[in-house]
Enzyme design. Structure first.
Site, PDB file in Angstrom:
ATOM      1  N   ASP A   1       0.827  -1.199   0.000  1.00  0.00           N
ATOM      2  CA  ASP A   1       0.000   0.000   0.000  1.00  0.00           C
ATOM      3  C   ASP A   1       0.866   1.256   0.000  1.00  0.00           C
ATOM      4  O   ASP A   1       0.474   2.286   0.561  1.00  0.00           O
ATOM      5  CB  ASP A   1      -0.926  -0.021   1.225  1.00  0.00           C
ATOM      6  CG  ASP A   1      -2.026   1.033   1.150  1.00  0.00           C
ATOM      7  OD1 ASP A   1      -2.405   1.399   0.025  1.00  0.00           O
ATOM      8  OD2 ASP A   1      -2.478   1.492   2.202  1.00  0.00           O
TER       9      ASP A   1
ATOM     10  N   VAL B   1     -10.577  -7.367  -1.189  1.00  0.00           N
ATOM     11  CA  VAL B   1     -10.213  -8.730  -1.560  1.00  0.00           C
ATOM     12  C   VAL B   1     -10.681  -9.684  -0.472  1.00  0.00           C
ATOM     13  O   VAL B   1     -10.377  -9.491   0.716  1.00  0.00           O
ATOM     14  CB  VAL B   1      -8.691  -8.871  -1.765  1.00  0.00           C
ATOM     15  CG1 VAL B   1      -8.285 -10.337  -1.840  1.00  0.00           C
ATOM     16  CG2 VAL B   1      -8.262  -8.152  -3.039  1.00  0.00           C
TER      17      VAL B   1
ATOM     18  N   CYS C   1     -17.593   7.915   0.075  1.00  0.00           N
ATOM     19  CA  CYS C   1     -17.149   6.886   1.032  1.00  0.00           C
ATOM     20  C   CYS C   1     -16.725   7.499   2.372  1.00  0.00           C
ATOM     21  O   CYS C   1     -15.888   8.399   2.425  1.00  0.00           O
ATOM     22  CB  CYS C   1     -15.990   6.107   0.416  1.00  0.00           C
ATOM     23  SG  CYS C   1     -15.334   4.798   1.472  1.00  0.00           S
TER      24      CYS C   1
ATOM     25  N   ASN D   1     -17.584  -4.831  -2.906  1.00  0.00           N
ATOM     26  CA  ASN D   1     -17.220  -3.621  -2.156  1.00  0.00           C
ATOM     27  C   ASN D   1     -15.774  -3.208  -2.432  1.00  0.00           C
ATOM     28  O   ASN D   1     -15.246  -2.331  -1.757  1.00  0.00           O
ATOM     29  CB  ASN D   1     -17.440  -3.821  -0.661  1.00  0.00           C
ATOM     30  CG  ASN D   1     -16.598  -4.945  -0.080  1.00  0.00           C
ATOM     31  OD1 ASN D   1     -15.777  -5.553  -0.771  1.00  0.00           O
ATOM     32  ND2 ASN D   1     -16.787  -5.223   1.200  1.00  0.00           N
TER      33      ASN D   1
ATOM     34  N   CYS E   1     -25.248 -11.902  -4.100  1.00  0.00           N
ATOM     35  CA  CYS E   1     -25.292 -11.161  -2.830  1.00  0.00           C
ATOM     36  C   CYS E   1     -25.028  -9.673  -3.055  1.00  0.00           C
ATOM     37  O   CYS E   1     -24.116  -9.292  -3.786  1.00  0.00           O
ATOM     38  CB  CYS E   1     -24.261 -11.731  -1.859  1.00  0.00           C
ATOM     39  SG  CYS E   1     -24.195 -10.853  -0.267  1.00  0.00           S
TER      40      CYS E   1
ATOM     41  N   CYS F   1     -23.363  -5.764   0.975  1.00  0.00           N
ATOM     42  CA  CYS F   1     -22.454  -4.629   1.168  1.00  0.00           C
ATOM     43  C   CYS F   1     -23.008  -3.379   0.496  1.00  0.00           C
ATOM     44  O   CYS F   1     -22.911  -2.270   1.040  1.00  0.00           O
ATOM     45  CB  CYS F   1     -21.052  -4.951   0.648  1.00  0.00           C
ATOM     46  SG  CYS F   1     -20.951  -5.359  -1.117  1.00  0.00           S
TER      47      CYS F   1
ATOM     48  N   CYS G   1     -24.279   0.138   2.812  1.00  0.00           N
ATOM     49  CA  CYS G   1     -23.510   1.383   2.791  1.00  0.00           C
ATOM     50  C   CYS G   1     -24.438   2.578   2.987  1.00  0.00           C
ATOM     51  O   CYS G   1     -25.308   2.836   2.151  1.00  0.00           O
ATOM     52  CB  CYS G   1     -22.743   1.523   1.478  1.00  0.00           C
ATOM     53  SG  CYS G   1     -21.765   3.050   1.400  1.00  0.00           S
TER      54      CYS G   1
END
Length: 324
Positions: free
Chosen positions: A140, A164, A220, A161, A197, A200, A204
């Site tokens: 990162d 991973v 976000c 979303n 599904c 998520c 939100c």
């Protein structure tokens, strides 16, 4: 140039696991991934990166611009999950007091420090095998599409979303990789298992997951609490923060895969610092630079500067007050 010492993928994986990584996979660098490049470019054109300008770095679209000699990526994952006590069940909570929420990833020691130490050791081990071996690591911290390469290496799949998900630990994992000029046997890319599904997406509060696999950072909560440097947050965000002052775990908390596979980490550094579990919003809304410095040593929360933490806490307090 002399021939590079041969090292097998199994040897590399064994070493990575010995160093404490929970998962390891290998991806070969082949031709350009036109589909992935197109998706990133479309995401950028829509402005979904907000003011995270580094997401537009051309190197992110071609790994060979990061390291021209790269032939393989050794991808790793480290489980950081810690179950947290529900505020509703805690005897220490008083009804009138408002508490802040901090994302699990930031409750303990800074993951960059933990990941880099292990990645540095793996890189050094490779280079000690042969001076011709080139290796460079990231966690990162560079223009590398960590999630894309994690899926290519079989670590897990990119969920709706955008996190991973691994079959062993859910999405509660930190990702890293070592780029190398070694030709290693690659693993199969992971297949996607989100199916129909949409939990998520539905959970939100700001509708940041605008479509499956696409997140708009401008909506976000995690982006706004961590990356947004403005003095004031948008009303569309502040009215729906639900106590979050550092990141947001909502889309992960509702994920069925996480309910099924999450397990507590064995990495002691990721255990929460006591004061990072439900701190009082009032305290954070008045935190001084000195107190911030004392309270968050070696913490990923240091990215959230004192003035940002005060802003985030005050936004939540104002929102709660408006609803009373």
């Amino acid at each position: 140039m002399s021939k590079i010492t041969t090292v097998s993928s199994s040897e590399v994986k064994r070493k990575a696991l010995q160093l404490g990584f929970h998962k390891v996979g290998i991806a070969a660098v082949e031709g350009e991934d036109a589909t992935a490049t197109q998706r990133l470019q479309e995401w950028l054109k829509l402005g979904y990166q907000a003011d995270m300008e580094w997401m537009a770095n051309p190197k992110r679209q071609d790994i060979r611009l990061v390291m021209p000699e790269v032939r393989s990526l050794i991808c790793v994952a480290l489980n950081y999950y810690k179950p947290t006590e529900s505020l509703k069940d805690s005897a220490i909570v008083e009804e009138k007091e408002k508490y802040a929420k901090i994302s699990r990833y930031a409750q303990g020691r800074d993951y960059h420090k933990v990941m880099h130490k292990k990645l540095k050791a793996l890189t050094a081990w490779l280079q000690e095998l042969d001076p011709e071996i080139k290796a460079r690591y990231y966690a990162d911290t560079g223009p590398v599409q960590d999630k894309l390469w994690a899926q290519k290496s079989g670590i897990g799949w990119i969920a709706k979303n955008s996190n991973v998900i691994t079959r062993e630990y859910g999405s509660w994992v930190f990702l890293g990789e070592v780029l190398t000029n070694l030709d290693l046997e690659s693993d199969r890319p992971h297949t996607e298992h989100c199916g129909s599904c949409t939990r998520c997406i539905e959970a939100c509060p700001t509708n940041a997951i605008v479509s499956p696999f696409v997140v708009d950072a401008t909506r976000c909560i995690a982006y706004h609490t961590i990356e947004n440097r403005d003095d004031k947050l948008p009303e569309t965000i502040t009215s729906k923060m639900q106590g979050w002052v550092a990141g947001c775990d909502i889309c992960q908390d509702v994920c069925p895969w996480n309910h099924r596979f999450a397990k507590e980490t064995d990495v002691a550094d990721f255990q929460p610092y006591p004061r990072n579990i439900a701190p009082k919003l009032v305290e954070l809304s008045e935190i001084s630079h000195e107190e911030w410095d004392r309270r968050f040593p070696a913490s990923a929360l240091r990215r959230i500067k004192p003035e940002m933490l005060r802003r985030n806490a005050r936004a939540n307090l104002d929102s709660f007050q408006a609803k009373e």
